[in-house]
Design a protein around this motif. Sequence first.
Motif, PDB file in Angstrom:
ATOM      1  N   ALA A  43       0.815  -1.365   0.012  1.00 27.34           N
ATOM      2  CA  ALA A  43       0.034  -0.064  -0.103  1.00 27.34           C
ATOM      3  C   ALA A  43       0.602   1.486   0.153  1.00 27.34           C
ATOM      4  CB  ALA A  43      -0.454   0.039   1.280  1.00 27.34           C
ATOM      5  N   LEU A  44       2.375   1.047   0.840  1.00 28.84           N
ATOM      6  CA  LEU A  44       3.178   2.139   1.055  1.00 28.84           C
ATOM      7  C   LEU A  44       3.586   2.531  -0.073  1.00 28.84           C
ATOM      8  CD1 LEU A  44       4.251   1.905   4.846  1.00 28.84           C
ATOM      9  CD2 LEU A  44       2.621   3.706   3.807  1.00 28.84           C
ATOM     10  N   LYS A  45       3.576   0.948  -1.058  1.00 32.03           N
ATOM     11  CA  LYS A  45       4.350   1.840  -2.476  1.00 32.03           C
ATOM     12  C   LYS A  45       3.873   2.386  -3.396  1.00 32.03           C
ATOM     13  CE  LYS A  45       7.199  -1.456  -5.806  1.00 32.03           C
ATOM     14  NZ  LYS A  45       7.249  -2.689  -6.552  1.00 32.03           N
ATOM     15  N   VAL A  46       2.629   2.200  -3.717  1.00 33.01           N
ATOM     16  CA  VAL A  46       1.590   2.524  -4.543  1.00 33.01           C
ATOM     17  C   VAL A  46       1.730   3.710  -4.055  1.00 33.01           C
ATOM     18  CG1 VAL A  46      -0.981   2.734  -5.179  1.00 33.01           C
ATOM     19  CG2 VAL A  46       0.784   0.341  -4.967  1.00 33.01           C
ATOM     20  N   CYS A  47       1.702   4.371  -2.735  1.00 37.50           N
ATOM     21  CA  CYS A  47       1.322   5.799  -2.226  1.00 37.50           C
ATOM     22  C   CYS A  47       2.433   6.565  -2.457  1.00 37.50           C
ATOM     23  CB  CYS A  47       1.175   6.046  -0.866  1.00 37.50           C
ATOM     24  SG  CYS A  47      -0.324   5.438  -0.228  1.00 37.50           S
ATOM     25  N   GLY A  48       3.926   5.673  -2.698  1.00 34.09           N
ATOM     26  CA  GLY A  48       4.986   6.121  -2.791  1.00 34.09           C
ATOM     27  C   GLY A  48       5.226   6.721  -4.068  1.00 34.09           C
ATOM     28  N   GLY A  53       2.101   7.472  -6.533  1.00 27.98           N
ATOM     29  CA  GLY A  53       1.800   7.925  -6.986  1.00 27.98           C
ATOM     30  C   GLY A  53       1.814   9.670  -6.690  1.00 27.98           C
ATOM     31  N   TYR A  54       2.731   9.157  -5.547  1.00 31.05           N
ATOM     32  CA  TYR A  54       3.346  10.764  -4.441  1.00 31.05           C
ATOM     33  C   TYR A  54       3.880  11.592  -6.027  1.00 31.05           C
ATOM     34  CZ  TYR A  54       5.246  14.554  -1.635  1.00 31.05           C
ATOM     35  OH  TYR A  54       5.942  15.481  -1.419  1.00 31.05           O
ATOM     36  N   TYR A 106       2.374  12.695  -8.699  1.00 25.37           N
ATOM     37  CA  TYR A 106       2.369  14.079  -8.689  1.00 25.37           C
ATOM     38  C   TYR A 106       2.413  15.168  -8.480  1.00 25.37           C
ATOM     39  CZ  TYR A 106      -0.507  17.269  -5.798  1.00 25.37           C
ATOM     40  OH  TYR A 106      -1.372  18.629  -5.038  1.00 25.37           O
ATOM     41  N   VAL A 156       4.192  13.640   3.762  1.00 24.85           N
ATOM     42  CA  VAL A 156       3.874  12.535   2.361  1.00 24.85           C
ATOM     43  C   VAL A 156       4.696  11.831   2.115  1.00 24.85           C
ATOM     44  CG1 VAL A 156       3.107  12.209   0.429  1.00 24.85           C
ATOM     45  CG2 VAL A 156       1.512  13.585   2.142  1.00 24.85           C
ATOM     46  N   SER A 201       5.643   8.061   2.407  1.00 22.55           N
ATOM     47  CA  SER A 201       5.063   7.602   1.245  1.00 22.55           C
ATOM     48  C   SER A 201       6.611   6.589   0.697  1.00 22.55           C
ATOM     49  CB  SER A 201       4.757   7.762   0.044  1.00 22.55           C
ATOM     50  OG  SER A 201       5.585   9.347  -0.098  1.00 22.55           O
TER      51      SER A 201
END
Length: 211
Positions: free
Chosen positions: A75-80, A82-83, A86, A130, A134
Amino acid sequence: MIPFHDILVFAFAAFILVISPGPNMIYLISRSITQGKKAGLISLLGVACGFLFHILMVAYGLTALLFAVPLAYTALKVCGVGYLLYLAFQAVRPNGTNVFAATRDLPADKPGKLFRIGLFTNVLNPKTAVFYMSLFPQFIHPEHGSVAAQCLQLGFVQIAVSFSINFLIIMSAARAARFFARQPAWISVQQWVMASVLTWLALKIAFSKAK
């Protein structure tokens, strides 16, 4: 301990973070231009202490999370990823931030207040939180020892990179502002280079092997 190669990649990511326009950079440049380099440096000390707050929160929070939730790393890998994508979009989006144009006049303040404003500017900066939440997990391997110790190691690398780059920015803020005012095309070049590097980092993390 974290392998040296991973430290270098993380340091590069931290470098990209610190040169990305955000509340910390805008505040430090504004303070340096309107009140002088000394005021900028005192403010930078407050910003650096704000990083310590985020490091401690993330170090112990990630330790609990990664051991309590098996899918937390994914989950944190996906957030990283995505961030980073972004940030890449923000760098090149129409009407994006020109950090030197975004600086503002600030009233002259005493050293204690300069330090406190720098501290709380960073403590309340969501970009920093963040980034830590992330990206730290991408460089942490339980087999390399304590998760908290690895978080602290990454955190101090990030502080060293951030302090060094912000120090240079403070020392050259007025000259840089005049240069970019005369050469606006360089802003566009900087934005596209930053977006390309951020995208590369995102792809590197996305295709890295799971721990």
